[in-house]
Design an enzyme around this catalytic site. Structure first.
Site, short mmCIF file in Angstrom:
data_model
loop_
_atom_site.label_atom_id
_atom_site.label_comp_id
_atom_site.label_asym_id
_atom_site.label_seq_id
_atom_site.Cartn_x
_atom_site.Cartn_y
_atom_site.Cartn_z
CG ASN A 76 27.19 71.40 8.65
OD1 ASN A 76 28.16 72.02 7.10
ND2 ASN A 76 28.45 72.14 9.10
CE LYS A 81 30.66 68.94 10.00
NZ LYS A 81 31.27 68.69 11.03
CG HIS A 136 29.77 74.58 12.40
ND1 HIS A 136 31.19 73.46 12.60
CD2 HIS A 136 28.97 73.78 12.27
CE1 HIS A 136 31.12 72.17 13.16
NE2 HIS A 136 29.60 72.54 12.32
CD GLU A 142 33.81 71.54 11.77
OE1 GLU A 142 33.23 71.27 10.56
OE2 GLU A 142 33.81 70.28 12.83
CD GLU A 157 26.49 71.96 15.18
OE1 GLU A 157 25.50 70.92 15.11
OE2 GLU A 157 27.04 72.22 15.17
N GLY A 212 31.35 65.19 15.74
CA GLY A 212 32.46 64.70 14.86
C GLY A 212 33.29 63.65 16.09
CB SER A 224 27.81 62.46 17.21
OG SER A 224 29.08 62.56 17.47
C1 PEP Z 1 28.38 69.26 12.57
O1 PEP Z 1 29.45 69.45 12.16
O2 PEP Z 1 27.31 70.38 13.11
C2 PEP Z 1 27.83 67.88 13.42
C3 PEP Z 1 26.71 67.97 14.26
O3 PEP Z 1 28.39 67.46 12.69
P1 PEP Z 1 28.49 65.47 13.43
O4 PEP Z 1 27.09 64.99 13.23
O5 PEP Z 1 29.33 64.51 12.71
O6 PEP Z 1 28.70 65.54 14.78
#
Ligand code: PEP
Length: 251
Positions: free
Chosen positions: A10, A12, A94, A96, A166, A172, A212
């Site tokens: 992703n 973003k 997501h 966000e 997630e 992040g 992460s």
């Molecule tokens: C995400 O935003 O879906 C995500 C998993 O980000 P990160 O791997 O940076 O934590």
């Protein structure tokens, strides 16, 4: 049979036309990835990326879509437009989007229906915040997100979908769920789907872990029995780390 694993990046709101060279590097690094590979770049990059990918086995996806197929929705993108540009998947719900755009399960559900109608495979994201986990609400929150986001979808539709677990506190932040936490939640999600849609669907649907994921932790997380792949944010922006994660999904 366990579903084929899916390694998804992703991007973003990162990347521009110059970043298309990442695709060349990815193809060169793993011409035959051995698992399904998906990049979800900003929508503007889907079409040029598709041209760059050609016949190589890398799928593309959007990061969101509107619940309607067309109309007066300034700034939004319809699922059919993503499909038209070359996408096969779309990330929905997501954290966000849930936090900054106040998206909720009813809307995620409507978007999932629009995506399926357009021929896209929805990747529905679910996960709890740290406060919810510490308050002992994780199962309730995730269970409600699953039920609300998948409401009214039939077995055939569900088999084509992906769930991304997630935990919001792991996105992040550099914090990752422990293997025990990840496996427990993935098994919980699969059991919820078994209850709502039966065992065949629960076995066929892919449940990715996100939060992460890095080359250093991917192997351990991706070898868990109920983890069918990874949704990767930050570490997908660099071909070398994304390739290492892809390599680790094969084991
Ligand atoms: C995400 O935003 O879906 C995500 C998993 O980000 P990160 O791997 O940076 O934590």
């Amino acid at each position: 049979m366990a579903p084929r694993k899916l390694a998804a990046g992703n991007w973003k709101m990162n990347g521009d036309l110059a970043a298309l060279s990442q695709i060349d590097a990815l193809i060169t690094a793993r011409p035959d990835p051995g698992c399904d590979v998906l990049i979800c770049p900003p929508a503007l990059l889907i079409q040029p990326m598709k041209a760059r990918i050609g016949a190589h086995p890398i799928a593309l996806g959007g990061q969101d879509c509107h619940a309607r197929a067309f109309g007066a929705h300034t700034g939004d993108i319809a699922a059919v437009q993503l499909k038209d540009a070359g996408a096969d998947y779309v990330i929905l719900g997501h954290s966000e989007r849930r936090e900054y755009h106040k998206e909720f399960d009813v809307l995620v559900n409507a978007k999932a229906k629009a995506a399926l109608t357009a021929g896209l495979k929805p990747i529905v994201c679910v996960g709890e915040t740290l406060a919810q986990r510490e308050g002992g609400q994780t199962d309730k929150i995730v269970g409600d997100q699953i039920a609300g986001s998948l409401a009214g979808l039939d077995n055939n539709q569900l088999k084509d979908m992906v769930i991304a677990y997630e935990p919001v506190w792991a996105i992040g932040t550099g914090k990752t769920a422990t293997p025990e936490q990840a496996q427990e939640m993935h098994a919980f999600i699969r059991s919820e789907i078994t209850e709502s849609h039966g065992e065949d669907v629960a076995k066929a649907i892919r449940i990715q872990y996100g939060g992460s994921v890095k080359p250093a932790n991917a192997r351990e997380l991706l070898s868990l029995p109920d983890v069918d792949g990874a949704l990767v944010g930050g570490a997908s922006l660099e071909v070398r780390s994304f390739t290492e994660i892809i390599t680790n999904t094969l084991n």
